[in-house]
Design a protein around this motif. Structure first.
Motif, PDB file in Angstrom:
ATOM      1  N   GLU A 203       0.833  -1.206   0.000  1.00 19.03           N
ATOM      2  CA  GLU A 203       0.000   0.000   0.000  1.00 19.03           C
ATOM      3  C   GLU A 203       0.862   1.249   0.000  1.00 19.03           C
ATOM      4  O   GLU A 203       0.568   2.238  -0.662  1.00 19.03           O
ATOM      5  N   PHE A 204       1.963   1.194   0.771  1.00 15.72           N
ATOM      6  CA  PHE A 204       2.890   2.322   0.843  1.00 15.72           C
ATOM      7  C   PHE A 204       4.166   1.929   0.107  1.00 15.72           C
ATOM      8  O   PHE A 204       4.987   1.163   0.627  1.00 15.72           O
ATOM      9  N   LEU A 205       4.314   2.404  -1.116  1.00 16.67           N
ATOM     10  CA  LEU A 205       5.474   2.051  -1.937  1.00 16.67           C
ATOM     11  C   LEU A 205       5.995   3.299  -2.630  1.00 16.67           C
ATOM     12  O   LEU A 205       5.230   4.063  -3.219  1.00 16.67           O
ATOM     13  N   LYS A 206       7.292   3.491  -2.537  1.00 18.84           N
ATOM     14  CA  LYS A 206       7.932   4.674  -3.116  1.00 18.84           C
ATOM     15  C   LYS A 206       9.009   4.235  -4.093  1.00 18.84           C
ATOM     16  O   LYS A 206       9.781   3.321  -3.801  1.00 18.84           O
ATOM     17  N   ILE A 207       9.043   4.882  -5.249  1.00 19.10           N
ATOM     18  CA  ILE A 207      10.075   4.620  -6.260  1.00 19.10           C
ATOM     19  C   ILE A 207      11.014   5.824  -6.300  1.00 19.10           C
ATOM     20  O   ILE A 207      10.571   6.963  -6.490  1.00 19.10           O
ATOM     21  N   VAL A 208      12.304   5.563  -6.100  1.00 13.54           N
ATOM     22  CA  VAL A 208      13.308   6.628  -6.076  1.00 13.54           C
ATOM     23  C   VAL A 208      14.303   6.380  -7.205  1.00 13.54           C
ATOM     24  O   VAL A 208      15.077   5.415  -7.152  1.00 13.54           O
ATOM     25  N   PRO A 209      14.296   7.200  -8.262  1.00 11.99           N
ATOM     26  CA  PRO A 209      15.282   7.031  -9.342  1.00 11.99           C
ATOM     27  C   PRO A 209      16.690   7.335  -8.837  1.00 11.99           C
ATOM     28  O   PRO A 209      16.913   8.304  -8.110  1.00 11.99           O
ATOM     29  N   LEU A 210      17.641   6.483  -9.226  1.00  9.58           N
ATOM     30  CA  LEU A 210      19.031   6.673  -8.819  1.00  9.58           C
ATOM     31  C   LEU A 210      19.956   6.949  -9.996  1.00  9.58           C
ATOM     32  O   LEU A 210      20.969   7.634  -9.839  1.00  9.58           O
ATOM     33  N   ALA A 211      19.650   6.390 -11.151  1.00  4.76           N
ATOM     34  CA  ALA A 211      20.478   6.592 -12.349  1.00  4.76           C
ATOM     35  C   ALA A 211      19.611   6.318 -13.575  1.00  4.76           C
ATOM     36  O   ALA A 211      18.622   5.581 -13.494  1.00  4.76           O
ATOM     37  N   SER A 212      20.020   6.890 -14.710  1.00  2.00           N
ATOM     38  CA  SER A 212      19.218   6.746 -15.929  1.00  2.00           C
ATOM     39  C   SER A 212      19.865   5.854 -16.979  1.00  2.00           C
ATOM     40  O   SER A 212      19.183   5.379 -17.887  1.00  2.00           O
ATOM     41  N   ASP A 213      21.172   5.601 -16.873  1.00  2.00           N
ATOM     42  CA  ASP A 213      21.847   4.834 -17.919  1.00  2.00           C
ATOM     43  C   ASP A 213      22.874   3.881 -17.288  1.00  2.00           C
ATOM     44  O   ASP A 213      24.014   4.276 -17.027  1.00  2.00           O
ATOM     45  N   PRO A 214      22.465   2.614 -17.063  1.00  2.00           N
ATOM     46  CA  PRO A 214      21.107   2.089 -17.247  1.00  2.00           C
ATOM     47  C   PRO A 214      20.180   2.528 -16.118  1.00  2.00           C
ATOM     48  O   PRO A 214      20.646   2.998 -15.071  1.00  2.00           O
ATOM     49  N   VAL A 215      18.896   2.351 -16.335  1.00  2.00           N
ATOM     50  CA  VAL A 215      17.911   2.747 -15.332  1.00  2.00           C
ATOM     51  C   VAL A 215      18.163   1.975 -14.035  1.00  2.00           C
ATOM     52  O   VAL A 215      18.255   0.742 -14.033  1.00  2.00           O
ATOM     53  N   THR A 216      18.293   2.700 -12.955  1.00  2.00           N
ATOM     54  CA  THR A 216      18.523   2.115 -11.630  1.00  2.00           C
ATOM     55  C   THR A 216      17.630   2.849 -10.648  1.00  2.00           C
ATOM     56  O   THR A 216      17.598   4.087 -10.650  1.00  2.00           O
ATOM     57  N   GLU A 217      16.909   2.097  -9.821  1.00  2.00           N
ATOM     58  CA  GLU A 217      15.967   2.740  -8.925  1.00  2.00           C
ATOM     59  C   GLU A 217      15.818   1.941  -7.638  1.00  2.00           C
ATOM     60  O   GLU A 217      16.144   0.751  -7.573  1.00  2.00           O
ATOM     61  N   MET A 218      15.289   2.618  -6.602  1.00  2.00           N
ATOM     62  CA  MET A 218      14.884   1.958  -5.379  1.00  2.00           C
ATOM     63  C   MET A 218      13.366   1.815  -5.395  1.00  2.00           C
ATOM     64  O   MET A 218      12.653   2.793  -5.613  1.00  2.00           O
ATOM     65  N   ASP A 219      12.886   0.589  -5.192  1.00  3.18           N
ATOM     66  CA  ASP A 219      11.457   0.323  -5.042  1.00  3.18           C
ATOM     67  C   ASP A 219      11.262  -0.074  -3.580  1.00  3.18           C
ATOM     68  O   ASP A 219      11.636  -1.180  -3.177  1.00  3.18           O
ATOM     69  N   ILE A 220      10.678   0.826  -2.796  1.00  2.00           N
ATOM     70  CA  ILE A 220      10.673   0.675  -1.341  1.00  2.00           C
ATOM     71  C   ILE A 220       9.239   0.518  -0.841  1.00  2.00           C
ATOM     72  O   ILE A 220       8.396   1.393  -1.061  1.00  2.00           O
ATOM     73  N   ALA A 221       8.962  -0.593  -0.165  1.00  2.00           N
ATOM     74  CA  ALA A 221       7.665  -0.814   0.467  1.00  2.00           C
ATOM     75  C   ALA A 221       7.835  -0.743   1.971  1.00  2.00           C
ATOM     76  O   ALA A 221       8.824  -1.237   2.520  1.00  2.00           O
ATOM     77  N   ALA A 222       6.862  -0.129   2.642  1.00  2.00           N
ATOM     78  CA  ALA A 222       6.951   0.045   4.087  1.00  2.00           C
ATOM     79  C   ALA A 222       5.598  -0.211   4.731  1.00  2.00           C
ATOM     80  O   ALA A 222       4.559  -0.193   4.067  1.00  2.00           O
ATOM     81  N   ASP A 223       5.634  -0.413   6.034  1.00  2.89           N
ATOM     82  CA  ASP A 223       4.401  -0.597   6.791  1.00  2.89           C
ATOM     83  C   ASP A 223       3.722   0.717   7.137  1.00  2.89           C
ATOM     84  O   ASP A 223       2.648   0.719   7.740  1.00  2.89           O
ATOM     85  N   SER A 224       4.339   1.828   6.768  1.00  3.80           N
ATOM     86  CA  SER A 224       3.726   3.138   7.000  1.00  3.80           C
ATOM     87  C   SER A 224       4.270   4.113   5.976  1.00  3.80           C
ATOM     88  O   SER A 224       5.387   3.956   5.464  1.00  3.80           O
ATOM     89  N   ALA A 225       3.479   5.154   5.687  1.00  4.38           N
ATOM     90  CA  ALA A 225       3.943   6.187   4.771  1.00  4.38           C
ATOM     91  C   ALA A 225       5.100   6.969   5.376  1.00  4.38           C
ATOM     92  O   ALA A 225       6.039   7.375   4.668  1.00  4.38           O
ATOM     93  N   ALA A 226       5.079   7.166   6.689  1.00  7.10           N
ATOM     94  CA  ALA A 226       6.119   7.963   7.340  1.00  7.10           C
ATOM     95  C   ALA A 226       7.493   7.328   7.196  1.00  7.10           C
ATOM     96  O   ALA A 226       8.510   8.030   7.144  1.00  7.10           O
ATOM     97  N   ALA A 227       7.554   5.991   7.129  1.00  6.70           N
ATOM     98  CA  ALA A 227       8.844   5.299   7.046  1.00  6.70           C
ATOM     99  C   ALA A 227       9.566   5.576   5.736  1.00  6.70           C
ATOM    100  O   ALA A 227      10.769   5.315   5.624  1.00  6.70           O
ATOM    101  N   LEU A 228       8.852   6.101   4.743  1.00  3.39           N
ATOM    102  CA  LEU A 228       9.441   6.345   3.429  1.00  3.39           C
ATOM    103  C   LEU A 228      10.036   7.744   3.295  1.00  3.39           C
ATOM    104  O   LEU A 228      10.664   8.050   2.280  1.00  3.39           O
ATOM    105  N   GLU A 229       9.854   8.594   4.305  1.00  6.84           N
ATOM    106  CA  GLU A 229      10.252   9.996   4.186  1.00  6.84           C
ATOM    107  C   GLU A 229      11.666  10.209   4.715  1.00  6.84           C
ATOM    108  O   GLU A 229      11.885  10.867   5.724  1.00  6.84           O
ATOM    109  N   ALA A 230      12.631   9.637   4.005  1.00  7.61           N
ATOM    110  CA  ALA A 230      14.040   9.799   4.387  1.00  7.61           C
ATOM    111  C   ALA A 230      14.534  11.182   3.997  1.00  7.61           C
ATOM    112  O   ALA A 230      14.019  11.808   3.058  1.00  7.61           O
TER     113      ALA A 230
END
Length: 621
Positions: A203-230
């Motif tokens: 339900e709470f999932l955040k995608i954080v782009p890290l690089a574009s060539d090649p595409v690299t990203e963080m796909d982060i799921a948490a038990d709360s929305a607050a846990a994603l606000e680094a």
């Protein structure tokens, strides 16, 4: 124009690909994860078959787990059918991962139904561990599938679909064909690629782009929305991790890469590598709490390195054709040991830990190995050979049994290798040159390039001529005494002890609820007084204290971490022994420890008689 006549080479490739496509069997698998909050997943499969005894395997040896730990115990609801009729089946009596299905005449495809019961607690290891909460889930495809005997995992295709709880988002390296609401249809891939491509969802999932060539990203799921606000600098450090890794290796072996990062206090915590992703699971506040962030900082660097070292370059005896064939773990000192060292290096180079914090972490590793009596009988090679058993061994009696020490001990050994390369070449080369040679160009899609012990030695000799065979033979077979500190000492540093705990020790003690008294008394205990281990040959063990007991009081006062620390301090200036009241299976006894050395905590300090190579090793490139 006749292409075959114009180019025999091109024609051969086209015909080979066409023939392969015509003969490669295809299994369809549909997974219903809408009941993930109940921790149960349902799968429906259609499997090609011929009349007679169809042998099916449930994945047993999962790549990266180094043990036959496929969670077959949690496989339930099995049912096979064809043409609307239920088929008889039986489990193999010699191997519980093997099933035999009686396929009648005229049938060329069977249907299979199964449930996977995701553990509701922390039971199980790696992908067999707890993997779902009310708000998220990790789907490891090896949990929910069967495959027919007679095919390499590269030579059988799977067309997968996945149904998620309404409103949940997802991340995965598995190519998506299309999505219809909460149902995802994936591109047909080999069984190898499917098992190598987990899905994170929640339900709470955040995608954080890290690089574009090649595409690299963080796909982060948490038990709360607050846990994603680094904080922003956390994302910047992970971007730097990708940049520094690319510089370290000089190439990549994935089409795109997904850090699948799970933040939860209710799933099993570990990291597991894949070619184009990792399945890494930590406590819920690991991105937003300073202490938790520090203590999880090395995990993603380690798992990311595995894309090169472990997935692309892999020991030949771990490059098995399917998930039934046994894997041999004797080269885990490269697979995991080198990865652990490079992860340590990249953690500092990316800024996920400061150089000082990373050094503190290294001091803890070195001092723990320097107080490991199990080295007397079990050498480093045997910790790798016995990995299938040691991964699931209890922490009690660790100091005498040893564990999967090829991680930590080889952090020290590969640091030693790095130092030797720098010394022999007067700073012109380093472990980075070995990584470029062994793991680097050209960049490719996921593939496996197996290696042997000889390949490692030969590659090191291409970087710098040295008796690497003798070096590694000694490192793998020696029994100490003490830890292999040649790399630390050669890099211009040394391990010392004083009465002030380092930042990393204090953080670990608070986060993991233990009392760091081990280096003073040879005693490993939790902050509730329960004794996890005592170091054979050291003070507590000699007095008769052992794991499974509980510390009740110190010098007549109810135990707490502070009370024990105060006793250590006061004993340093006096002659009276420290008295420990211990409970052991409902019996109580007082043990007197004649110790007057005060608190002891490890640190690295500079040896000014030698160049500071370690600081250069940890410096961002």
């Amino acid at each position: 124009m006749n292409l075959c006549k114009a180019s025999g080479v091109i024609c051969a490739v086209i015909l080979s690909a066409s023939a392969w496509a015509a003969t490669t069997p295809n299994v369809t698998i549909s997974v219903d994860a809408t009941t993930a909050p109940r921790k149960i997943f349902h799968a429906s499969l259609k499997i090609p078959a011929t009349p007679g005894d169809l042998t099916l395997y449930y994945p047993k040896w999962i790549p990266g787990e180094h043990a036959p730990d496929g969670p077959v115990t949690d496989l339930a609801g099995l049912k096979f059918s064809a043409g609307g009729k239920t088929l008889k089946w039986r489990r193999d009596t010699l191997d519980g991962f093997t099933l035999h299905v009686d396929v009648p005449a005229g049938v060329n495809e069977i249907s299979a139904e199964l449930d996977f019961l995701s553990p509701a607690t922390f039971e199980g290891g790696f992908s067999a561990g707890s993997s779902a909460t009310d708000k998220l889930a990790i789907i490891s495809w090896n949990q929910v599938l069967l495959y027919p005997k007679g095919y390499k995992s590269d030579d059988i295709n799977y067309t997968a679909s996945l149904k998620l709880p309404q409103g949940w988002k997802f991340g995965t390296p598995l190519p998506v064909r299309n999505q219809n609401g909460n149902e995802i249809n994936f591109t047909t891939v080999s069984l190898t690629t499917l098992v190598d491509s987990p899905v994170i969802t929640g339900e709470f999932l955040k995608i954080v782009p890290l690089a574009s060539d090649p595409v690299t990203e963080m796909d982060i799921a948490a038990d709360s929305a607050a846990a994603l606000e680094a904080p922003q600098d956390t994302w910047d450090h992970y971007k730097s991790l990708v940049e520094q890794a690319q510089k370290l290796f000089g190439a990549h072996h994935y089409r795109d890469y997904h850090f699948l990062y799970t933040l939860s206090d209710h799933v099993a915590h570990f990291g597991l590598e894949h070619h184009e992703s990792d399945d890494s699971r930590v406590s819920e506040r690991s991105l937003v709490d300073d202490t938790a962030r520090k203590l999880s900082a090395t995990l993603l660097p380690h798992e990311y390195v595995h894309s090169w070292n472990g997935k692309f370059r892999r020991p030949a005896d771990l490059a098995t054709p399917d998930y039934e064939q046994p894997m041999q773990d004797d080269l885990l000192w490269v697979y995991e040991g080198l990865t652990n060292y490079l992860g340590f290096v990249l953690t500092a180079r990316s800024g996920l830990l400061s150089v000082e914090q990373d050094r503190d972490d290294l001091a803890i590793t070195a001092s723990a190995l320097d107080h490991l009596p199990g080295r007397q009988w079990r050498n480093l090679q045997d910790t790798a050979d016995a990995a299938p058993q040691l991964y699931f061994a209890p922490q009690t009696w660790y100091s005498w049994r040893r564990g999967t020490d090829f991680y930590d001990e080889d952090t020290l050994n590969w640091l030693w290798v790095d130092v030797i390369i720098r010394q022999q070449t007067k700073g012109a080369k380093s472990i980075d040159d070995f990584c470029h040679l062994f793991h680097g160009a050209p960049s490719t899609a996921p593939m496996v390039k197996p290696y042997t012990f000889d390949d490692v030695v030969n590659a090191l000799n291409q970087v710098v001529a040295y008796d690497w065979r003798a070096f590694w033979t000694e490192r793998l077979t020696n029994h100490g005494p003490g830890a292999p500190l040649g790399g630390i000492e050669g890099s211009g540093w040394k391990v010392v002890y004083d009465a002030t705990p380092s930042e990393m020790i204090t953080s670990q003690a608070g986060m993991y609820h233990f009392v760091p008294a081990g280096f003073a008394l040879g005693l490993s205990l939790n902050d509730d007084g329960s004794i996890v281990d005592t170091t054979e040959g050291e003070l507590a063990a000699k007095a008769g204290i052992g794991p499974g007991m509980k510390l009740i009081a110190v010098n007549g006062r109810q135990f707490s971490s502070d009370v024990l620390r105060d006793a250590l301090k006061s004993a340093k200036d006096g002659s009276a022994p420290i008295e420990l009241l211990i409970e052991n299976t409902d019996y109580y006894k007082t043990y007197k420890l004649d110790y007057h050395g005060g608190e002891k905590y490890p640190h690295l300090v500079r040896d000014d008689s030698k160049p500071d190579l370690l600081s250069d090793i940890l410096k961002a490139k």
